[in-house]
Design a protein around this motif. Sequence first.
Motif, PDB file in Angstrom:
ATOM      1  N   LYS A 139      20.937  -7.252  -6.814  1.00  0.00           N
ATOM      2  CA  LYS A 139      20.211  -6.754  -5.649  1.00  0.00           C
ATOM      3  C   LYS A 139      20.446  -5.252  -5.479  1.00  0.00           C
ATOM      4  O   LYS A 139      19.508  -4.479  -5.215  1.00  0.00           O
ATOM      5  CB  LYS A 139      20.659  -7.499  -4.394  1.00  0.00           C
ATOM      6  CG  LYS A 139      19.943  -7.063  -3.121  1.00  0.00           C
ATOM      7  CD  LYS A 139      20.469  -7.808  -1.908  1.00  0.00           C
ATOM      8  CE  LYS A 139      19.799  -7.310  -0.630  1.00  0.00           C
ATOM      9  NZ  LYS A 139      20.346  -7.967   0.578  1.00  0.00           N
ATOM     10  N   VAL A 142      18.498  -3.363  -8.206  1.00  0.00           N
ATOM     11  CA  VAL A 142      17.054  -3.321  -7.957  1.00  0.00           C
ATOM     12  C   VAL A 142      16.719  -2.360  -6.810  1.00  0.00           C
ATOM     13  O   VAL A 142      15.762  -1.573  -6.892  1.00  0.00           O
ATOM     14  CB  VAL A 142      16.521  -4.737  -7.663  1.00  0.00           C
ATOM     15  CG1 VAL A 142      15.075  -4.680  -7.171  1.00  0.00           C
ATOM     16  CG2 VAL A 142      16.620  -5.611  -8.911  1.00  0.00           C
ATOM     17  N   ASN A 178      16.854 -14.021 -11.433  1.00  0.00           N
ATOM     18  CA  ASN A 178      16.494 -12.732 -10.829  1.00  0.00           C
ATOM     19  C   ASN A 178      15.437 -11.993 -11.641  1.00  0.00           C
ATOM     20  O   ASN A 178      15.232 -10.787 -11.448  1.00  0.00           O
ATOM     21  CB  ASN A 178      17.730 -11.847 -10.695  1.00  0.00           C
ATOM     22  CG  ASN A 178      18.627 -12.267  -9.547  1.00  0.00           C
ATOM     23  OD1 ASN A 178      18.444 -11.852  -8.412  1.00  0.00           O
ATOM     24  ND2 ASN A 178      19.608 -13.113  -9.845  1.00  0.00           N
ATOM     25  N   ASP A 181      12.629  -9.780  -9.799  1.00  0.00           N
ATOM     26  CA  ASP A 181      13.078  -8.491  -9.270  1.00  0.00           C
ATOM     27  C   ASP A 181      13.390  -7.508 -10.390  1.00  0.00           C
ATOM     28  O   ASP A 181      13.074  -6.318 -10.301  1.00  0.00           O
ATOM     29  CB  ASP A 181      14.308  -8.679  -8.381  1.00  0.00           C
ATOM     30  CG  ASP A 181      13.980  -9.422  -7.093  1.00  0.00           C
ATOM     31  OD1 ASP A 181      12.796  -9.394  -6.702  1.00  0.00           O
ATOM     32  OD2 ASP A 181      14.889 -10.020  -6.503  1.00  0.00           O
TER      33      ASP A 181
END
Length: 863
Positions: A139, A142, A178, A181
């Motif tokens: 996260k 990204v 993931n 993303d």
Amino acid sequence: MSVVEFSQLLENSILNPDQNIRIQSETQLKKLSNDDFLTFAQLSSQILIDEDTNIKVESKILSALNFKNELSSKDSIKNQQFKQRWLTIIDSNTRSQIKSVIINSLFTNESRVSSAIAQLIAAIADIELPVGEWPDLLKIMVENTNPNKPENVKRAFLLTLGYICESADPNSSVLVSNSNDILISIAQGAQASEPSKIVRLTALNALADSLTFIKNNMDREGERNYLMQVVCEATQSDDTDIQAAAFGCLCKIMSQYYAYMKHYMEQALYALTLSTMKSTNDKVASMAVEFWSTICEEEIDIAYELSQFPESPFQSFNFALTSLKEVVPNLLLLLTRQNEDPDDDDWNVSMSAGACLQLFAQNCGNYVLEPVLEFVEQNITNNDWRYREAAVMAFGSILDGPDREQRIYYVHQALPAILTLTSDKALPVKETAAWCIGRIADLVIESIDSQAHLPGVIEACLVGLSDHSKVAANCSWTIINLVEQLADLQPSPIYNYYQVLVYALINAANATDNENNARTSAFSALATMVEYATDSVAEVSASISTFIMDKLGQTMNVNEEQLSLEDKQSLQELQSSILTVLAAVIRKSPSSVESVSDMLMDLFLKLLDKKDSSYIDDDVFYAISALASSLGKNFEKYLETFSPYLVNALNQVDSQVSITAVGFISDISNSLEEDFKKYASAFMNVLGQMISSTNARKDLQPAVLSVFGDIAANIGTDFVPYLNEVMTLCVTAQNSEPENGTLEALDYHMKILESVLDAYVGIVAGLHSDQQSLYPFVGTIFQFLAKVAEEPQLAGHDSTARSAVGLIGDISSMYPDGSIKQFFTQDWVTEFVKKTRTNKTFSQSTKDTARWAREQQKLQLSY
């Protein structure tokens, strides 16, 4: 220790001009890592964000890379140890603090530092993601690739994302989950609207690394179309680096997602690659060529898959064949773009084209002949050396593609012209002509008529051996091929030329230097001459022995203390080459060895006693192994003197010499046969310790497992005391799984299974007369054989299949009373034996072994 002191230590370990200080500093760093890893990790991370002006950029780079090297290793055993140390020695909260510091340091404006930090983060991710740690890492990655972020931030986090994908297990569930993303962030950085070249380039490289994890996205047409659009647009960039990176992506996409590529080839890729192959920029043109090489490789693999498994779902679109008339002429023109300097061996677009042309020939067979032969005919006598060289390169490159009859016909036509070019005034032409003749000798030996062509080929080799080192090296290789391919003919014409060839090779081996490996190649050819020598050339073969012993004696008399480092390396390389030939001499003439065995062992031990013998230890052991095989049981008299050297080599479990030493134990057991039992206990203990050593080389385990089989086969029932322990090791190995989904891990796993098979074959052979001892393990062995039968890489390999079906038959013959009938009623046994017996690619001995195994199975089923 303060951060500044740690920085100085790092700096001294690499940058200090005093070698003693460098070694001392490096030792201190390693000691700190080993003794107090927590402090080492905290200092290594803290230095990355420290603003002290006394801390140099170089220290930060070194800190990140040094820390990374203490977290990951190419050696799987060390790698596992590093992982455990990070997860167990440092508590979770402290790890979080360290990771937070490292992430914050990634925002630096210094690109060299962020590049090193990116590698460090990937090393930590490689440890933590598979065990559910650092859940917010991706996260964070990204978020910081958002188009609104500064250039340095986008570049650093995209680079890190690429490194994470590159090093991760291809089956990583975290990355797969993931993938959306990841793909969005990378695509944003790669698209044409991104104003920064460095960001776009980094994103394209990250995309190439992430392709394994975005399969779900590639399966969806809309997302696949978007991704392909981004990459294709990048191929049209004005910047050549971005173009090359985009084509690198296309190569990987074609390799991993060939099944989806038909539409894109028709709509865009075919025209794109053809136009790009004409680029004046060699790097870009090379990448377009690489794209077609990838296509050929995929289609060759698919053709093989379909030949072995006709029901396979794979489908070939024959991209190469349908595009051959346009692509091959471009490849032929690119062959003429050789390096300006003949001594420049850097990979170039001409070499790329040659490699691609070879793949086209393998893929398309006879269809490649027309355009290539037309080019050869037009240019083989061209006034421009570039075109002459390209013509010969083109001809040599297609020799393993078309039908044999076609190749023989065209070689007959071209060989006289190629022989003429071996004395061309241009070095690249001579070098390639010598290489081409070597290819002919290797692949189409029938085309070299013993009367019409062979004398000219031999003459070209003799002249070439005294020419430039590049030409000489190729001529030695040609001689090796000629001897290997012609030796089995009855009578063989090659022996008519043995004397002149040997003398020319001895002269070449006497060179004072080893430019372009010419001297090493000459020694390799001499070893081949020894290996294939017959009684008719015994006198010539003896001259090689005399030369080798004289040459070894000369090197032993050199005062190494007075040599420069470069001269020492040259001497060791020479001794290595000499020992290779000497080992061949010993194996070829075992009867003549006994009278000089004392002198040989004395020489070998002196070489091992040298102050710095590590470079040639392997070669010395190989030669001693040859001596042991030749002397058989008579080698036993040297064991007491030699054992300390052998034990020392075995204890170097992190060195290649330990692998050689394990192989030597196999040779000794085969030489001494049942007499080896008096030494078995000592060696079995050492082998057991080696395989459990924490810093042992990865490839030590399969070597040791295999040697257990040799020992068992030779000492018979005396192996029973070791049976339980060895079977435990074998069961652990056979139940292991690949570390990850990489090709390297899969290949290593196959080696492990093959070594277990070797062990079982030897154990069953050794205990054939002791049914009771083996009986408890029969089920375990059959479980393993079922695994072999289900694994195409094992069951489809001739020698492995032969060993496996042979083992089935051997076990049956041990228990002729039907007491193990239940194992032979399993469907896989019948199916495996049948497939092996009917496999058209297997040797006759394998098929015969399978038939015998089938008869043994029938006997079991009759009860």
